[in-house]
Design an enzyme around this catalytic site. Structure first.
Site, PDB file in Angstrom:
ATOM      1  N   LYS A  13       0.834  -1.213   0.000  1.00  0.00           N
ATOM      2  CA  LYS A  13       0.000   0.000   0.000  1.00  0.00           C
ATOM      3  C   LYS A  13       0.869   1.264   0.000  1.00  0.00           C
ATOM      4  O   LYS A  13       0.639   2.171  -0.785  1.00  0.00           O
ATOM      5  CB  LYS A  13      -0.919   0.034   1.241  1.00  0.00           C
ATOM      6  CG  LYS A  13      -1.841  -1.164   1.347  1.00  0.00           C
ATOM      7  CD  LYS A  13      -2.735  -1.084   2.567  1.00  0.00           C
ATOM      8  CE  LYS A  13      -2.002  -1.090   3.890  1.00  0.00           C
ATOM      9  NZ  LYS A  13      -1.237  -2.328   4.178  1.00  0.00           N
ATOM     10  N   ARG A  88      -9.398   1.193   9.314  1.00  0.00           N
ATOM     11  CA  ARG A  88      -8.831  -0.119   9.606  1.00  0.00           C
ATOM     12  C   ARG A  88      -9.795  -1.002  10.382  1.00  0.00           C
ATOM     13  O   ARG A  88      -9.427  -2.080  10.808  1.00  0.00           O
ATOM     14  CB  ARG A  88      -7.586   0.085  10.449  1.00  0.00           C
ATOM     15  CG  ARG A  88      -6.358  -0.484   9.786  1.00  0.00           C
ATOM     16  CD  ARG A  88      -5.223  -0.266  10.736  1.00  0.00           C
ATOM     17  NE  ARG A  88      -4.069  -0.987  10.345  1.00  0.00           N
ATOM     18  CZ  ARG A  88      -3.119  -0.502   9.578  1.00  0.00           C
ATOM     19  NH1 ARG A  88      -3.228   0.687   9.047  1.00  0.00           N
ATOM     20  NH2 ARG A  88      -2.056  -1.236   9.339  1.00  0.00           N
ATOM     21  N   ARG A 127      11.866  -5.762   4.645  1.00  0.00           N
ATOM     22  CA  ARG A 127      11.678  -4.320   4.433  1.00  0.00           C
ATOM     23  C   ARG A 127      12.682  -3.512   5.260  1.00  0.00           C
ATOM     24  O   ARG A 127      12.971  -3.833   6.408  1.00  0.00           O
ATOM     25  CB  ARG A 127      10.258  -3.904   4.831  1.00  0.00           C
ATOM     26  CG  ARG A 127      10.095  -2.383   4.821  1.00  0.00           C
ATOM     27  CD  ARG A 127       8.659  -1.937   4.860  1.00  0.00           C
ATOM     28  NE  ARG A 127       7.929  -2.451   5.995  1.00  0.00           N
ATOM     29  CZ  ARG A 127       6.620  -2.301   6.146  1.00  0.00           C
ATOM     30  NH1 ARG A 127       5.920  -1.682   5.216  1.00  0.00           N
ATOM     31  NH2 ARG A 127       6.018  -2.793   7.209  1.00  0.00           N
ATOM     32  N   ARG A 160      11.676  -1.801  10.883  1.00  0.00           N
ATOM     33  CA  ARG A 160      10.596  -1.422  11.792  1.00  0.00           C
ATOM     34  C   ARG A 160      10.437  -2.474  12.891  1.00  0.00           C
ATOM     35  O   ARG A 160      10.542  -3.660  12.621  1.00  0.00           O
ATOM     36  CB  ARG A 160       9.274  -1.279  11.017  1.00  0.00           C
ATOM     37  CG  ARG A 160       9.108   0.063  10.361  1.00  0.00           C
ATOM     38  CD  ARG A 160       7.952   0.167   9.402  1.00  0.00           C
ATOM     39  NE  ARG A 160       6.679  -0.404   9.824  1.00  0.00           N
ATOM     40  CZ  ARG A 160       5.546  -0.280   9.131  1.00  0.00           C
ATOM     41  NH1 ARG A 160       5.538   0.421   7.999  1.00  0.00           N
ATOM     42  NH2 ARG A 160       4.431  -0.839   9.544  1.00  0.00           N
ATOM     43  N   ARG A 171      -0.011  -8.921  13.464  1.00  0.00           N
ATOM     44  CA  ARG A 171      -0.612  -7.936  12.543  1.00  0.00           C
ATOM     45  C   ARG A 171      -1.515  -8.625  11.528  1.00  0.00           C
ATOM     46  O   ARG A 171      -2.554  -8.091  11.154  1.00  0.00           O
ATOM     47  CB  ARG A 171       0.484  -7.144  11.829  1.00  0.00           C
ATOM     48  CG  ARG A 171       1.170  -6.151  12.764  1.00  0.00           C
ATOM     49  CD  ARG A 171       2.480  -5.680  12.193  1.00  0.00           C
ATOM     50  NE  ARG A 171       2.337  -4.867  11.004  1.00  0.00           N
ATOM     51  CZ  ARG A 171       3.305  -4.676  10.120  1.00  0.00           C
ATOM     52  NH1 ARG A 171       4.486  -5.258  10.291  1.00  0.00           N
ATOM     53  NH2 ARG A 171       3.111  -3.913   9.074  1.00  0.00           N
TER      54      ARG A 171
END
Ligand code: AP5
Length: 217
Positions: A13, A88, A127, A160, A171
């Site tokens: 996203k 969300r 990431r 992160r 998550r």
């Protein structure tokens, strides 16, 4: 164009939001980025958000809804906006509908990115994010020119906290339990466009632009 991006963590996203916002000349509003910038600035909001984000839980609606409602009053949203990571859950989606209805500026589309969990885990665990400008890279799929250094501003890249394996798992559960229901919510409102988030970044951008142009024309 008033647009919402929805999809599981790591579906791309944020990566696509940058390209779509540029293409449609609208601001990219990421609730995750707003929280991370508050964490970096050590604000009260940042401290609160961090206590939820590090565990993979959602930050309470009471905080998030007001923050977005306020952001949507900024003049740069006059010609539209792209919301990434908000809403969300169904309560946030209803709150957003109320805010937009009161200003007579309904959403044009909600774009859903679909991706298998195995690919999500691969993308999230590799990431790396720039400490300074927030640009996103991947250690194998989207490598920076120099290991650990941002191509755009030459600052250090970091992983992160919520990209650690056990938090990724939580998550994904939170997405399935709390966020996935907004897909049906927006389908019923006739706003949903679902598309595969597999493939090269550029290819996905083109797929998204053409789906949005068809739906909104
Ligand atoms: P947020 O920052 O919104 O995280 P997220 O939704 O979990 O999404 P991600 O940023 O993890 O993934 P993405 O889909 O943007 O993927 P990306 O493009 O980076 O939220 C973080 C936390 O903040 C939440 O858990 C919650 O605590 C809190 N929060 C935020 N909003 C909230 C709200 N509304 N209410 C309550 N709490 C909220 O890509 C991932 C990786 O894949 C990158 O390395 C990228 O380089 C790579 N990649 C991207 N596309 C491709 C491709 N096509 N091929 C190969 N690699 C790719």
């Amino acid at each position: 164009m008033r647009l919402v991006l929805v999809g599981p963590p790591g579906a791309g996203k944020g990566t696509q939001a940058v390209h779509l916002a540029q293409h449609f000349a609208i601001p990219h509003i990421s609730t995750g980025d707003i929280f991370r910038s508050n964490i970096k600035g050590e604000t009260e909001l940042g401290l609160l958000a961090k206590s939820y984000m590090d565990k993979g839980e959602l930050v309470p609606d009471s905080v998030t809804n007001d923050m977005v409602a306020d952001r949507l009053t900024h003049p740069d949203t006059a010609n539209g906006f792209l919301l990434d990571g908000y809403p969300r859950n169904v309560d946030q989606a209803k709150f957003l509908d109320g805010v937009l209805a009161s200003r007579n500026i309904p959403l044009d589309a909600v774009l859903e990115f679909q991706l298998d969990n195995s690919e999500i885990v691969k993308r999230l665990s590799g990431r790396r994010v720039c400490k300074n400008c927030g640009a996103t890279f991947h250690i194998t799929l989207d490598k920076p020119k120099r290991d650990g250094i941002c191509d755009k501003c030459q600052s250090e890249l970091y992983q992160r906290e919520d990209d650690k394996e056990e938090v990724i798992k939580r998550r994904l559960e939170v997405y399935a339990e709390q966020t996935a229901p907004i897909v049906s919510f927006y389908r019923e409102e006739g706003l949903l466009i679902s598309m595969s988030a597999e493939g090269e970044v550029e290819e996905i951008t083109q797929r998204a632009i053409s789906a949005l142009k068809t739906a909104v024309s």
